[in-house]
Design a protein around this motif. Structure first.
Motif, short mmCIF file in Angstrom:
data_model
loop_
_atom_site.label_atom_id
_atom_site.label_comp_id
_atom_site.label_asym_id
_atom_site.label_seq_id
_atom_site.Cartn_x
_atom_site.Cartn_y
_atom_site.Cartn_z
N LEU A 8 -39.61 74.15 29.86
CA LEU A 8 -40.87 73.67 30.43
C LEU A 8 -41.31 72.38 29.73
O LEU A 8 -41.70 71.40 30.35
CB LEU A 8 -41.95 74.75 30.25
N PHE A 9 -41.15 72.39 28.39
CA PHE A 9 -41.54 71.25 27.59
C PHE A 9 -40.74 70.01 28.00
O PHE A 9 -41.28 68.93 28.19
CB PHE A 9 -41.31 71.59 26.11
N CYS A 10 -39.41 70.23 28.18
CA CYS A 10 -38.54 69.13 28.58
C CYS A 10 -38.98 68.57 29.93
O CYS A 10 -39.00 67.36 30.15
CB CYS A 10 -37.09 69.59 28.69
N ILE A 11 -39.33 69.47 30.84
CA ILE A 11 -39.75 69.01 32.17
C ILE A 11 -41.03 68.19 32.04
O ILE A 11 -41.14 67.12 32.61
CB ILE A 11 -39.98 70.23 33.12
N LEU A 12 -41.95 68.70 31.24
CA LEU A 12 -43.22 67.98 31.06
C LEU A 12 -42.98 66.60 30.45
O LEU A 12 -43.53 65.62 30.89
CB LEU A 12 -44.17 68.79 30.18
N ILE A 13 -42.13 66.57 29.42
CA ILE A 13 -41.84 65.29 28.75
C ILE A 13 -41.21 64.32 29.73
O ILE A 13 -41.63 63.17 29.86
CB ILE A 13 -40.87 65.51 27.56
N SER A 14 -40.20 64.79 30.48
CA SER A 14 -39.52 63.83 31.35
C SER A 14 -40.44 63.39 32.48
O SER A 14 -40.38 62.25 32.92
CB SER A 14 -38.21 64.41 31.90
N ASN A 15 -41.33 64.27 32.91
CA ASN A 15 -42.29 63.86 33.93
C ASN A 15 -43.22 62.77 33.41
O ASN A 15 -43.51 61.82 34.12
CB ASN A 15 -43.16 65.06 34.36
N SER A 16 -43.66 62.93 32.15
CA SER A 16 -44.60 61.92 31.67
C SER A 16 -43.90 60.61 31.39
O SER A 16 -44.47 59.55 31.58
CB SER A 16 -45.38 62.42 30.46
N ILE A 17 -42.63 60.67 30.99
CA ILE A 17 -41.87 59.42 30.80
C ILE A 17 -41.73 58.72 32.14
O ILE A 17 -41.96 57.52 32.27
CB ILE A 17 -40.48 59.71 30.17
N LEU A 18 -41.41 59.50 33.17
CA LEU A 18 -41.26 58.94 34.51
C LEU A 18 -42.57 58.31 34.96
O LEU A 18 -42.59 57.19 35.47
CB LEU A 18 -40.86 60.08 35.46
N THR A 19 -43.67 59.04 34.73
CA THR A 19 -44.97 58.53 35.14
C THR A 19 -45.29 57.22 34.42
O THR A 19 -45.69 56.26 35.04
CB THR A 19 -46.06 59.57 34.81
N LEU A 20 -45.05 57.20 33.11
CA LEU A 20 -45.30 55.98 32.35
C LEU A 20 -44.46 54.82 32.86
O LEU A 20 -44.93 53.73 33.06
CB LEU A 20 -44.98 56.21 30.86
N ALA A 21 -43.17 55.13 33.10
CA ALA A 21 -42.25 54.08 33.53
C ALA A 21 -42.69 53.50 34.86
O ALA A 21 -42.57 52.31 35.10
CB ALA A 21 -40.84 54.64 33.64
N GLN A 22 -43.24 54.34 35.73
CA GLN A 22 -43.64 53.86 37.05
C GLN A 22 -44.99 53.18 37.01
O GLN A 22 -45.41 52.58 37.98
CB GLN A 22 -43.69 55.02 38.03
N ASP A 23 -45.67 53.31 35.87
CA ASP A 23 -47.02 52.82 35.81
C ASP A 23 -47.13 51.32 35.95
O ASP A 23 -48.02 50.82 36.59
CB ASP A 23 -47.67 53.24 34.49
N CYS A 24 -46.25 50.59 35.30
CA CYS A 24 -46.48 49.15 35.30
C CYS A 24 -45.24 48.37 35.65
O CYS A 24 -44.93 48.16 36.83
CB CYS A 24 -47.08 48.73 33.97
N ASN A 25 -44.50 47.95 34.64
CA ASN A 25 -43.47 46.94 34.89
C ASN A 25 -42.33 47.36 35.81
O ASN A 25 -41.70 46.51 36.43
CB ASN A 25 -42.91 46.46 33.55
N THR A 26 -42.05 48.65 35.88
CA THR A 26 -40.91 49.04 36.70
C THR A 26 -41.31 49.53 38.07
O THR A 26 -40.48 49.98 38.83
CB THR A 26 -40.09 50.15 36.00
N TYR A 27 -42.57 49.43 38.40
CA TYR A 27 -43.00 49.90 39.72
C TYR A 27 -42.36 49.03 40.80
O TYR A 27 -42.35 47.81 40.71
CB TYR A 27 -44.52 49.85 39.84
N THR A 28 -41.81 49.69 41.81
CA THR A 28 -41.18 48.95 42.90
C THR A 28 -42.13 48.86 44.09
O THR A 28 -42.53 49.88 44.65
CB THR A 28 -39.88 49.66 43.34
N PHE A 29 -42.49 47.65 44.45
CA PHE A 29 -43.38 47.45 45.59
C PHE A 29 -42.59 47.54 46.89
O PHE A 29 -41.42 47.15 46.94
CB PHE A 29 -44.06 46.07 45.48
N THR A 30 -43.23 48.03 47.92
CA THR A 30 -42.55 48.15 49.22
C THR A 30 -42.12 46.77 49.72
O THR A 30 -41.13 46.64 50.41
CB THR A 30 -43.46 48.79 50.27
#
Ligand SMILES: *[C@@H]1O[C@H](CO)[C@@H](O)[C@H](O)[C@H]1NC(C)=O
Ligand SMILES: *[C@@H]1O[C@H](CO)[C@@H](O)[C@H](O)[C@H]1NC(C)=O
Length: 205
Positions: A8-30
């Motif tokens: 569960l912890f691993c899932i939570l961690i990877s989700n938050s990393i994903l969320t952070l990564a998508q937050d700014c510089n790596t967000y892909t615009f349509t």
């Protein structure tokens, strides 16, 4: 149990990393637009992406407000002369029957209805879209000449019968002010101009 927790912890961690990564510089615009600068604003799950063109003083920008319900308006703007809400030259987006509508609104005072009006500077290529719960407002701003640093304000509130309604006065709403420098990418504030907003409990924006 221990194993379950660590999974569960691993899932939570990877989700938050994903969320952070998508937050700014790596967000892909349509639109596949690439913006050189991206800053995450301190409150209201919002990000500002832009390219500043020194040759002509324009900014191609996208304001992205994440996790926005269909019945919520969002807005972002520059306040050229003051801090806080009154005077803000805003870009507004809200959902109408055909999609995400974008328009400009000069917020002249605290009784604003966020009605459509011209801004004190030119705005081109204004449009908005809704993608996976994010609302993105795109625009090209022709910045007032000689200036690259401004007070900025961003906000969200309810849409009632198709019209923007008064936003809440939570700390997130009161602290969504600060400054932005389009050359350096520096942000400041988050509360700076909020005092005015706080005192007048009648504000819409
Ligand atoms: C401003 O300059 C940029 C970069 O040279 C260019 O891509 C853009 O079209 C120009 N915009 C206007 C409004 O002239
Ligand atoms: C809805 O928004 C779109 C996009 O801005 C606009 O073209 C259209 O006129 C709007 N429709 C209504 C009913 O306001």
């Amino acid at each position: 149990m221990g194993k379950f927790l660590s999974i569960l912890f691993c899932i939570l961690i990877s989700n938050s990393i994903l969320t952070l990564a998508q937050d700014c510089n790596t967000y892909t615009f349509t639109s596949n637009a690439i913006f050189a600068t991206c800053v995450s604003l301190p409150v209201q799950n919002s990000h500002l992406h832009w390219n500043y063109h020194q040759t002509n003083g324009t900014v191609d920008m996208a304001y992205r407000h994440t996790g926005v319900s269909a019945s919520t308006w969002v807005a972002w703007g520059l306040n050229l002369d003051r801090t806080g809400m009154a005077g803000t030259q805003a870009l507004v987006a809200l959902q109408n029957s055909t999609g995400e509508r974008a328009y400009t609104s000069s917020v002249d005072d605290y009784n604003t209805q966020l009605q459509e009006s011209r801004l004190s500077f030119e705005v081109r290529n204004l449009r908005a879209e809704r993608v996976n719960g994010d609302v993105v407002i795109y625009a090209t701003l022709v910045l007032p000449s000689g200036r690259t640093s401004f007070n900025q304000v961003w906000q969200s509130g309810p849409v009632t019968n198709g019209a923007p309604g008064r936003h809440a006065m939570n700390s997130e709403n009161r602290n969504s002010v600060g400054t932005v420098d389009f050359v350096t990418g520096a942000l400041a504030g988050g509360g700076g101009g909020g005092n005015v907003l706080h005192r007048r409990n009648v504000s819409l924006f």
